[in-house]
Design an enzyme around this catalytic site. Structure first.
Site, mmCIF file in Angstrom:
data_model
loop_
_atom_site.group_PDB
_atom_site.id
_atom_site.type_symbol
_atom_site.label_atom_id
_atom_site.label_comp_id
_atom_site.label_asym_id
_atom_site.label_seq_id
_atom_site.Cartn_x
_atom_site.Cartn_y
_atom_site.Cartn_z
ATOM 1 N N TYR A 25 0.907 -0.916 0.319
ATOM 2 C CA TYR A 25 0.065 -0.071 -0.168
ATOM 3 C C TYR A 25 1.153 0.861 -0.740
ATOM 4 C CZ TYR A 25 -3.827 2.616 1.054
ATOM 5 O OH TYR A 25 -5.390 3.219 0.329
ATOM 6 N N GLY A 26 1.398 1.193 -0.701
ATOM 7 C CA GLY A 26 2.755 2.659 -1.367
ATOM 8 C C GLY A 26 2.387 3.516 -2.402
ATOM 9 N N SER A 27 2.812 3.708 -2.932
ATOM 10 C CA SER A 27 2.879 4.773 -3.868
ATOM 11 C C SER A 27 1.723 4.039 -5.029
ATOM 12 C CB SER A 27 3.794 4.953 -4.812
ATOM 13 O OG SER A 27 3.867 5.890 -5.909
ATOM 14 N N ASP A 82 10.239 -4.140 -6.021
ATOM 15 C CA ASP A 82 11.479 -5.598 -6.270
ATOM 16 C C ASP A 82 12.207 -6.190 -5.510
ATOM 17 O OD1 ASP A 82 9.627 -4.077 -9.243
ATOM 18 O OD2 ASP A 82 12.095 -3.135 -9.831
ATOM 19 N N GLN A 85 10.239 -8.816 -3.898
ATOM 20 C CA GLN A 85 9.155 -9.296 -3.921
ATOM 21 C C GLN A 85 8.933 -10.807 -4.011
ATOM 22 O OE1 GLN A 85 7.617 -7.877 -8.234
ATOM 23 N NE2 GLN A 85 7.259 -6.370 -7.393
ATOM 24 N N HIS A 107 5.414 -4.328 -12.805
ATOM 25 C CA HIS A 107 6.081 -3.938 -13.848
ATOM 26 C C HIS A 107 7.351 -6.017 -13.722
ATOM 27 C CE1 HIS A 107 10.561 -3.164 -14.698
ATOM 28 N NE2 HIS A 107 11.135 -3.225 -13.483
ATOM 29 N N GLY A 133 1.683 6.898 -8.750
ATOM 30 C CA GLY A 133 1.396 6.634 -8.678
ATOM 31 C C GLY A 133 0.217 7.615 -7.882
ATOM 32 N N ASP A 190 12.120 -0.370 -19.438
ATOM 33 C CA ASP A 190 11.886 -0.220 -18.456
ATOM 34 C C ASP A 190 13.474 0.440 -17.911
ATOM 35 O OD1 ASP A 190 9.460 0.981 -16.319
ATOM 36 O OD2 ASP A 190 10.689 0.354 -15.245
ATOM 37 N N SER A 251 13.506 30.609 -27.359
ATOM 38 C CA SER A 251 14.534 31.570 -28.258
ATOM 39 C C SER A 251 15.455 30.814 -29.407
ATOM 40 C CB SER A 251 15.109 31.929 -27.541
ATOM 41 O OG SER A 251 16.137 31.758 -26.934
#
Length: 335
Positions: A25-27, A82, A85, A107, A133, A190, A251
């Site tokens: 329950y992070g970002s 990562d 996991q 991911h 997120g 990625d 410019s």
């Protein structure tokens, strides 16, 4: 031909009546969970006790251990870092997945590099929003969305692709578009983008520009403004309309300088370096180095982080940002 899928293109009720477990329950986790719940789906949270569990409860979610959430779920979306996991999968997920349930990722790192090898009786897919997120959540709340990638690694049920697209729809991504890819393509591109351009390449370019000006006798504060502070303007223009809008908006002097000088800095040698970066990613060397450092407690990672924090551009930046309250991010981080 490359196809983008929208709400009208998919079977929208694939996950209706199914239980979706957001693991972490992070970002990304908070954004996935809240968007999916707001779209009328049954969402629970699987997370260890601590700040994340408290935050999920404060947002009125039912919170379980990872194992207990997976036991109930038809889809388990793994949104932990990562480096965590594989252990969590082995110890808290693997033995609790129901047959024909889906294990999902944002991911493909661990599956593509085979740190996680799911059992053959579960579906495996990814849905990867192309934004952080907070943006996934804020765009959803505005009635929009962040485009997302999706891919299927394993189809045990015969419905894995529908489930992946259904998850993207549940999260709101079909408002902006779902784009199909593979675990290999998502993972390798990625990682390359982060290392060669977005994080590694940009940070090194900024530091090199700062050092060049300071070593030539210019004030560090002026150098900071020219090579870092104003970068946001340029990136925002690119984000809105690509290189074309950026060049249209600056410019004539800046645009001319872009054409005559950019390739003197980013030379063929730089591109060869990018190819080496990509080769390390494709071979699995980067993943192996990262995972091994993580298992050892990140000694090399922490050393590099501390070295970079001590760069003069960071010291100057902290002083200058204190004068500019309008650029304060409001994010919590250790300076």
């Amino acid at each position: 031909m490359f196809k983008v899928y929208y709400e009208k293109d998919i079977q929208q009720d694939t996950l209706q009546g199914k239980k979706i477990a957001i693991l972490g329950y992070g970002s990304q986790g908070h954004a996935h969970a809240q968007n999916i719940r707001d779209n009328g789906y049954d969402v629970i949270i699987g997370v260890r006790e601590g700040k994340s569990a408290e935050a999920a409860r404060n947002d009125n979610f039912e919170v379980f251990s990872v194992a207990d959430a997976v036991k109930q779920a038809d889809v388990s979306m793994l949104l932990l870092p990562d480096e965590l996991q594989a252990d969590v999968y082995e110890n808290e997920i693997k033995d609790h997945l129901k047959e024909n349930a889906a294990l999902a990722f944002a991911h493909g790192f661990n599956v593509h590099f085979e740190y996680i090898a799911p059992e053959s009786n579960v579906d495996v897919f990814l849905v990867a929003p192309k934004g952080p997120g907070h943006l996934v959540r804020s765009e959803f709340q505005k009635g929009g969305a962040v485009p997302s990638l999706f891919a299927v690694h394993q189809d045990a049920s015969g419905e894995a692709r529908d489930k992946a697209m259904g998850y993207g729809h549940a999260m709101g991504a079909t408002r902006a578009g779902l784009l199909e890819t593979t675990f290999r393509e998502e993972t390798e591109t990625d990682l390359f983008g982060e290392q060669a351009v977005l994080c590694g390449g940009t940070a090194s370019l900024v530091e090199a520009g700062f050092e060049t000006l300071v070593e030539a006798g210019y004030q560090p504060e002026i150098a900071y403004f020219e090579v870092l502070h104003e970068l946001k303007l340029i990136v925002d223009l690119m984000y809105e309309g690509g290189l074309e809008l950026m060049r249209y908006s600056v410019s004539n002097t800046a645009e001319y300088g872009d054409y005559v000088s950019g390739h003197r800095v980013i030379t063929d040698a730089a591109k060869e370096g990018m190819k080496e970066v990509l080769a390390d990613i494709q071979s699995g060397k980067f993943a192996e180095d990262f995972v091994n450092d993580a298992k050892a407690g990140f000694p090399e990672f922490k050393k590099m982080r501390e070295e970079e924090k001590g760069h003069q551009i960071e010291e100057v930046g902290r002083e200058l940002r204190a004068l500019m309250p309008f650029v304060k991010s409001g994010r919590e981080y250790n300076q």
